[in-house]
Write an enzyme that holds these catalytic residues in place. Structure first.
Site, short mmCIF file in Angstrom:
data_model
loop_
_atom_site.label_atom_id
_atom_site.label_comp_id
_atom_site.label_asym_id
_atom_site.label_seq_id
_atom_site.Cartn_x
_atom_site.Cartn_y
_atom_site.Cartn_z
N TYR A 101 0.84 -1.19 0.00
CA TYR A 101 0.00 0.00 0.00
C TYR A 101 0.88 1.25 0.00
O TYR A 101 0.59 2.22 -0.69
CB TYR A 101 -0.94 0.00 1.21
CG TYR A 101 -1.95 -1.13 1.16
CD1 TYR A 101 -3.11 -1.01 0.41
CD2 TYR A 101 -1.73 -2.31 1.87
CE1 TYR A 101 -4.02 -2.05 0.35
CE2 TYR A 101 -2.64 -3.34 1.82
CZ TYR A 101 -3.78 -3.21 1.06
OH TYR A 101 -4.69 -4.24 1.00
N ASN A 113 -12.55 -1.15 -5.01
CA ASN A 113 -12.39 -1.52 -6.41
C ASN A 113 -13.60 -2.32 -6.88
O ASN A 113 -13.88 -3.40 -6.35
CB ASN A 113 -11.10 -2.35 -6.56
CG ASN A 113 -10.93 -2.96 -7.94
OD1 ASN A 113 -11.55 -2.56 -8.90
ND2 ASN A 113 -10.07 -3.95 -8.01
N CYS A 146 -6.56 -5.76 -7.45
CA CYS A 146 -6.36 -5.25 -6.09
C CYS A 146 -5.77 -6.32 -5.17
O CYS A 146 -5.19 -6.00 -4.13
CB CYS A 146 -7.66 -4.69 -5.53
SG CYS A 146 -9.07 -5.80 -5.63
N HIS A 147 -5.88 -7.59 -5.56
CA HIS A 147 -5.31 -8.67 -4.76
C HIS A 147 -3.79 -8.64 -4.75
O HIS A 147 -3.17 -9.26 -3.89
CB HIS A 147 -5.81 -10.04 -5.26
CG HIS A 147 -5.46 -10.33 -6.68
ND1 HIS A 147 -6.21 -9.85 -7.74
CD2 HIS A 147 -4.44 -11.04 -7.22
CE1 HIS A 147 -5.66 -10.27 -8.87
NE2 HIS A 147 -4.59 -10.99 -8.59
N GLU A 152 -1.25 -16.94 -9.56
CA GLU A 152 -0.40 -16.12 -10.43
C GLU A 152 1.07 -16.48 -10.29
O GLU A 152 1.80 -16.49 -11.29
CB GLU A 152 -0.63 -14.63 -10.12
CG GLU A 152 -2.00 -14.16 -10.57
CD GLU A 152 -2.21 -12.67 -10.43
OE1 GLU A 152 -1.26 -11.94 -10.05
OE2 GLU A 152 -3.33 -12.22 -10.72
#
Length: 171
Positions: free
Chosen positions: A96, A120, A128-129, A155
């Site tokens: 962040y 979001n 946003c993850h 991912e």
């Protein structure tokens, strides 16, 4: 005019919402900050072929970037945060604070970035993850921390960067 449909995914049922034919929402079951579903419009399962195809490819591991028109409704600051989220590469994370520095030039905006991140409206596609705490720990996620962990693990596997115990879950 708004329309919506529901699709199944490895992270559960997803609700896709379009405004005038353009994707404006992707929500998970029991998602925090879920808008009133009465505003989603008619159910039209035929209205989202490109979105469904690209989500399928993403979860199959053959797509690492989305190429869809998006209608992101929010404040100017929220839209700046959401635009910056789309620059975080697949398989990578940022904090962040790092996101706040990129957007505002200061760490003091990290809490505001976190709040915008949580609002979001198009999760997964606007990733946003991929935002984690300063220490790399998982922190809040509108879809729940288990889903955030699942998306990050997916991912990393696809990117070939699987690192066991890279993240830990915190309250």
């Amino acid at each position: 005019m708004r329309t919506h449909t529901h699709v199944e995914s490895p992270v559960g049922t997803l609700t896709l919402v379009a405004t005038d034919g353009v994707l404006s929402g992707l929500y998970m079951t029991n998602q925090r900050h879920l808008p009133d579903t009465a505003t989603f419009g008619e159910n039209d399962p035929t209205a989202f072929p490109a979105t469904i195809t690209q989500l399928t490819e993403y979860f199959e591991g053959t797509r690492t970037e989305f190429d869809l028109p998006l209608h992101l409704h929010g404040t100017d600051f929220q839209r700046r945060v959401w635009a910056e989220l789309t620059t975080i590469p697949h398989g990578e994370t940022t904090s962040y604070g790092e996101l706040a520095l990129r957007i505002t030039g200061t760490l003091t905006a990290s809490r505001a970035v976190g709040l915008a991140n949580g609002k979001n409206p198009i999760s997964i596609i606007v990733p946003c993850h991929r935002v984690v705490g300063a220490t790399g720990n998982l922190t809040g996620y509108g879809g729940g921390l288990a889903r955030k962990q699942h998306l990050l693990d997916h991912e990393r596997r696809v990117a070939g960067t699987t690192t066991p115990d890279l993240f830990t879950t915190t309250g």
